[in-house]
Write a protein that holds these residues in place. Sequence first.
Motif, PDB file in Angstrom:
ATOM      1  N   LEU A  61      -0.204   1.027   2.805  1.00 49.99           N
ATOM      2  CA  LEU A  61      -1.444   1.085   1.963  1.00 49.99           C
ATOM      3  C   LEU A  61      -2.494   1.739   2.954  1.00 49.99           C
ATOM      4  O   LEU A  61      -3.525   2.151   2.512  1.00 49.99           O
ATOM      5  N   GLN A  97       4.309  -4.997  -5.020  1.00 51.42           N
ATOM      6  CA  GLN A  97       3.390  -5.927  -5.827  1.00 51.42           C
ATOM      7  C   GLN A  97       2.240  -5.826  -5.312  1.00 51.42           C
ATOM      8  O   GLN A  97       1.361  -5.559  -6.301  1.00 51.42           O
ATOM      9  N   GLN A  98       1.978  -5.449  -4.060  1.00 51.33           N
ATOM     10  CA  GLN A  98       0.548  -4.904  -3.547  1.00 51.33           C
ATOM     11  C   GLN A  98      -0.036  -3.942  -4.372  1.00 51.33           C
ATOM     12  O   GLN A  98      -1.156  -3.761  -4.773  1.00 51.33           O
ATOM     13  N   VAL A  99       0.829  -2.778  -4.319  1.00 54.11           N
ATOM     14  CA  VAL A  99       0.332  -1.398  -5.010  1.00 54.11           C
ATOM     15  C   VAL A  99       0.108  -1.639  -6.748  1.00 54.11           C
ATOM     16  O   VAL A  99      -0.676  -0.895  -7.146  1.00 54.11           O
ATOM     17  N   PRO A 138       7.493  -6.571  -1.516  1.00 54.15           N
ATOM     18  CA  PRO A 138       5.877  -6.830  -1.240  1.00 54.15           C
ATOM     19  C   PRO A 138       5.057  -5.755  -1.345  1.00 54.15           C
ATOM     20  O   PRO A 138       3.802  -5.774  -2.026  1.00 54.15           O
ATOM     21  N   VAL A 139       5.274  -4.593  -0.888  1.00 57.36           N
ATOM     22  CA  VAL A 139       4.437  -3.319  -1.122  1.00 57.36           C
ATOM     23  C   VAL A 139       4.323  -3.023  -2.576  1.00 57.36           C
ATOM     24  O   VAL A 139       3.264  -2.582  -2.855  1.00 57.36           O
ATOM     25  N   GLN A 189      -0.122   4.971  -6.698  1.00 56.79           N
ATOM     26  CA  GLN A 189       1.112   4.348  -7.204  1.00 56.79           C
ATOM     27  C   GLN A 189       2.337   5.388  -7.013  1.00 56.79           C
ATOM     28  O   GLN A 189       3.390   5.202  -6.674  1.00 56.79           O
ATOM     29  N   ALA A 242       3.854  -3.009   4.454  1.00 57.71           N
ATOM     30  CA  ALA A 242       2.821  -3.055   3.237  1.00 57.71           C
ATOM     31  C   ALA A 242       1.457  -2.471   3.855  1.00 57.71           C
ATOM     32  O   ALA A 242       0.803  -1.515   3.258  1.00 57.71           O
ATOM     33  N   GLU A 243       1.116  -2.809   5.095  1.00 57.00           N
ATOM     34  CA  GLU A 243       0.046  -2.435   5.800  1.00 57.00           C
ATOM     35  C   GLU A 243       0.039  -0.839   6.063  1.00 57.00           C
ATOM     36  O   GLU A 243      -1.072  -0.277   5.803  1.00 57.00           O
ATOM     37  N   THR A 302       5.155  -7.611   5.418  1.00 52.22           N
ATOM     38  CA  THR A 302       3.612  -7.255   5.751  1.00 52.22           C
ATOM     39  C   THR A 302       3.284  -6.086   6.283  1.00 52.22           C
ATOM     40  O   THR A 302       2.486  -5.437   5.982  1.00 52.22           O
ATOM     41  N   THR A 310      -2.842   4.336  -1.464  1.00 51.86           N
ATOM     42  CA  THR A 310      -2.684   3.231  -2.600  1.00 51.86           C
ATOM     43  C   THR A 310      -2.390   3.885  -3.979  1.00 51.86           C
ATOM     44  O   THR A 310      -2.190   3.006  -4.804  1.00 51.86           O
TER      45      THR A 310
END
Length: 431
Positions: free
Chosen positions: A311, A353-355, A350-351, A317, A307-308, A304, A315
């Motif tokens: 991001l 997937q979020q992007v 997780p990064v 890709q 990812a933060e 997390t 953002t």
Amino acid sequence: MAVDTILLAFLGTLLLLYAIGVPIAIALGATSVFVMLLPIGPSFNPGIISNQLLHGLNSFVMLAVPFYLMLGRLMNRTGMTENVFEFANSLVGQFRSGIAQVNILASLIFSGMSGLAVADAAGLGRVEYTSMREYDYDKSTAIGVTGTSSIIGPIIPPSVPIILFAVLAQESIGSLFLAGIIPGVLLALFLSLFVYAVVLKNGPGKTGSFDFGECYRSFVSALPALAIPIFIIAGITTGMFTPTEAGALAVLYTLLLGFVNGDLTPGSMVKEFRGGMVETFAILFIIGIAMLYGLVALQLGIPTLLAETVLATTTNQTAVLFLFVGLFLLLGTFMSITATIMIMTPIVMPVIQQVGIDPIHFGIVMILTLMLGVVTPPLGSVLFVLEKVTDATLKEVMKAVIPYYIPILLVVLLIVFFPDLTTWIPYNLAG
């Protein structure tokens, strides 16, 4: 607790242990336990550790690892690798830069049998290097081509690094296998063009004339080996069997062929199985410990946090992919591809997937970028293999491979900017 304290304890401890020579599996396990004992970490629980190690390996897809490791060993033992090299030589050996092109073509064909760059370098390296030197190629060119062509193996199926990534990222092994086909072919093509330019400037000329009879004879000899990658890819694409089942059938086929042709005896088979068991245990032990390390990372909130951080920067890709390409290039200079996949996959997914980056696309970008690590000083495993199978010193080997980073990096750029190069086959041909 401060973010820098968490990262120092979790990543700093691991890198310190790895830097002083602690084996990666022990370093991962020791770091996990150390963090659990700290106030910032999750509570220390031997039950959680044992449960994670057990269930982390209790997977049908993990059976693919020993099968493909064994397949590569049997191909070497039965002489199939030499047959492949002779066939490649009969096809392109007589042209300008011919033997150098044979080196790349043989690695492209052999890639469908081993899935490991080290296996390629060890299995074909001595033959390829000796042949190039016999045709008056300088030592640097012979080493550079032999070393960098070996990284084609882990991109084109079957591929042990792809299996490891698929297991940790919980993605389809079959889809990732198919995704590697176009990048692998592109890598071979770019290396071929680069080598041609090098030889055209300063290298030997033609080595002979095309002999159809020799080409046909060598093709017949190599046909049993050539059938293996076709069988694996066709079976996975049509859904006849899984990648794990394909590996098992390929091993059985090679065993039967070896005994029928007299290239394999009960004694040599036992020796190869023993060696394969040692390799399998080493890899599975690392995977089990990596599962525990990933669990601790998740409990600390590191995915997390990463990812933060990413991001907050961008953002986009493509930009995110370039950030990770830079990270993987850096890690590849001092960590093995297996270790990096084990450590980073649970953290970065997780990064991704979020992007919204396709995980199949990302997996191939990650593995191809990390493959530079096996030919990058100071710890590239292929560098040490080349030192063993050639008459060059380690310093000469390291210097020789550097110019050949150019075509590899160009392919990385292509697949970053054009994701369809990785996703078109698995999504359109295999559904």
